[in-house]
Design a protein around this motif. Structure first.
Motif, PDB file in Angstrom:
ATOM      1  N   LYS A  69      11.974  41.041  17.930  1.00 50.65           N
ATOM      2  CA  LYS A  69      10.857  41.988  17.907  1.00 50.65           C
ATOM      3  C   LYS A  69      10.901  42.847  16.649  1.00 50.65           C
ATOM      4  O   LYS A  69       9.867  43.084  16.004  1.00 50.65           O
ATOM      5  N   LEU A  70      12.095  43.313  16.284  1.00 49.35           N
ATOM      6  CA  LEU A  70      12.232  44.146  15.094  1.00 49.35           C
ATOM      7  C   LEU A  70      11.918  43.349  13.832  1.00 49.35           C
ATOM      8  O   LEU A  70      11.230  43.842  12.928  1.00 49.35           O
ATOM      9  N   VAL A  71      12.424  42.126  13.755  1.00 52.38           N
ATOM     10  CA  VAL A  71      12.225  41.307  12.559  1.00 52.38           C
ATOM     11  C   VAL A  71      10.759  40.933  12.392  1.00 52.38           C
ATOM     12  O   VAL A  71      10.218  40.953  11.279  1.00 52.38           O
ATOM     13  N   ARG A  72      10.088  40.598  13.487  1.00 53.05           N
ATOM     14  CA  ARG A  72       8.660  40.261  13.391  1.00 53.05           C
ATOM     15  C   ARG A  72       7.844  41.466  12.938  1.00 53.05           C
ATOM     16  O   ARG A  72       6.903  41.334  12.147  1.00 53.05           O
ATOM     17  N   TYR A 131       6.496  46.290   6.699  1.00 57.12           N
ATOM     18  CA  TYR A 131       7.282  47.513   6.783  1.00 57.12           C
ATOM     19  C   TYR A 131       8.645  47.317   6.132  1.00 57.12           C
ATOM     20  O   TYR A 131       9.124  46.188   5.960  1.00 57.12           O
ATOM     21  N   ASP A 132       9.264  48.430   5.781  1.00 57.07           N
ATOM     22  CA  ASP A 132      10.605  48.400   5.200  1.00 57.07           C
ATOM     23  C   ASP A 132      11.681  48.799   6.199  1.00 57.07           C
ATOM     24  O   ASP A 132      12.830  48.380   6.075  1.00 57.07           O
ATOM     25  N   ILE A 133      11.326  49.638   7.177  1.00 60.34           N
ATOM     26  CA  ILE A 133      12.255  50.056   8.227  1.00 60.34           C
ATOM     27  C   ILE A 133      11.533  50.018   9.559  1.00 60.34           C
ATOM     28  O   ILE A 133      10.414  50.541   9.675  1.00 60.34           O
ATOM     29  N   VAL A 134      12.145  49.416  10.553  1.00 65.00           N
ATOM     30  CA  VAL A 134      11.570  49.350  11.894  1.00 65.00           C
ATOM     31  C   VAL A 134      12.629  49.796  12.896  1.00 65.00           C
ATOM     32  O   VAL A 134      13.764  49.303  12.879  1.00 65.00           O
ATOM     33  N   PHE A 193      19.199  51.399  16.845  1.00 61.68           N
ATOM     34  CA  PHE A 193      18.768  50.003  16.822  1.00 61.68           C
ATOM     35  C   PHE A 193      17.627  49.895  15.827  1.00 61.68           C
ATOM     36  O   PHE A 193      16.494  50.276  16.117  1.00 61.68           O
ATOM     37  N   ARG A 194      17.908  49.362  14.641  1.00 63.77           N
ATOM     38  CA  ARG A 194      16.919  49.351  13.568  1.00 63.77           C
ATOM     39  C   ARG A 194      17.052  48.092  12.721  1.00 63.77           C
ATOM     40  O   ARG A 194      18.131  47.484  12.642  1.00 63.77           O
ATOM     41  N   ALA A 195      15.964  47.724  12.087  1.00 68.58           N
ATOM     42  CA  ALA A 195      15.961  46.634  11.110  1.00 68.58           C
ATOM     43  C   ALA A 195      15.395  47.188   9.807  1.00 68.58           C
ATOM     44  O   ALA A 195      14.428  47.960   9.819  1.00 68.58           O
TER      45      ALA A 195
END
Length: 306
Positions: free
Chosen positions: A104-107, A113-116, A155-157
């Motif tokens: 979900k974060l990667v998509r 975006y640069d940070i999710v 929890f971040r990408a």
């Protein structure tokens, strides 16, 4: 894009095995190459021995052993700087951040975006931890402004290139979320599952989280100084009106203002504001003092890679 997963480890011996077993199916479906960076942040159990064994069994695992406990954000910064792939995903070692939610974060990140951030659909912490986390998030938003996500999470990408913005940062007081604001304004957040903690106990207390918020406020923003200045200005105006009232009563009624309680209360108010302002200034002086000591952000004892 290939993915580096960074996990700060503190007394996580019991959960690392399950974490490592759950990651490959998720990452293999997302990318061709991936790695897991486990940063041992001065654990007091057998976490480093477990990391060493896991790294020997899996060539996609890299373990980093810090000399002592530097704090979660310092360990995260160490892992982010060691990442070699285009995307970095950070999560805790207690399995409350399910690896299955990483896609979900990667998509979302792929949308430009640069940070999710992966914000919990329902938090599984206790009352005091939730309250302390609320204070921390409010502090972050107060310090960084309204253009940042409403909710922060460990929890971040993020795109690995964002670390270039704080490559020269060498101060021991670290907030990864603040550093990321230096890199980009393309932020987003998405709801993810948040599991209950099955193994071990959290070392984050209400006191530690509030202390972290205080350090962050005085280390990355001048908001407390502005608040102290406004408080001083406000009570100066209040004192002026008190003086006008006393002088007006003297000239109109021909006598001074009776009552020691009124005078004592006024003095107490002004003394309190002065002490508050001095306390805020003292916090900033303490930050400057610690930074001039040139303490390291972290010191690496060793790694599992040659």
């Amino acid at each position: 894009m290939n993915i580096s997963v960074v996990v700060p480890v503190f007394n996580g011996e019991s959960s690392l095995g399950e974490l490592v077993s759950r990651l490959p199916p998720v990452l293999h479906a997302l990318c061709e190459n991936y790695e897991l960076i486990l940063v041992n942040d001065g654990s007091e159990d057998g976490s480093w021995e477990t990391i060493t064994r896991l790294a020997a069994d899996h060539d996609w695992i890299n373990g980093i052993d810090l000399m002592r406990n530097y704090g979660q954000h310092n360990a995260l910064l160490c892992g982010i700087r060691a990442a070699k792939h285009e995307i970095v995903v950070t999560l805790d070692d207690d399995l409350q951040h399910p690896p299955e939610e990483i896609p979900k974060l990667v998509r979302k990140l792929a949308e430009g975006y640069d940070i999710v951030y992966g914000t919990p659909e329902k938090r599984q912490h206790g009352l005091w931890r939730d309250l302390a986390a609320l204070v921390t998030r409010w502090t972050l938003r107060s310090a960084l402004g309204s253009k940042v996500p409403h909710d922060f999470s460990a929890f971040r990408a993020l795109r690995t290139q964002t670390r270039d913005a704080f490559e020269q940062y060498h101060t021991p007081f670290v907030s990864v979320d603040v550093l990321l604001t230096w890199a980009s304004t393309r932020w987003a957040s998405i709801k993810v599952r948040h599991d209950t903690r099955q193994l071990g106990a959290s070392t984050y207390t209400f006191h530690r989280l509030v202390s972290y918020s205080l350090v962050m406020m005085t280390g990355f923003t001048t908001l407390p100084l502005r608040f102290a200045s406004l408080a001083g200005f406000g009570f100066t105006i209040f004192g002026f009106f008190v003086l006008v009232y006393v002088l007006g009563r003297y000239f109109i009624q021909g006598g001074s203002l009776p009552g020691f309680p009124f005078l004592a209360s006024t003095i107490a108010i002004f003394s309190g504001v002065q002490l508050f302002a001095l306390g805020v200034i003292g916090e900033y002086l303490a930050q400057m003092h610690f930074r001039t000591m040139d303490r390291p952000i972290y010191t690496i004892r060793g790694t599992t890679r040659s």
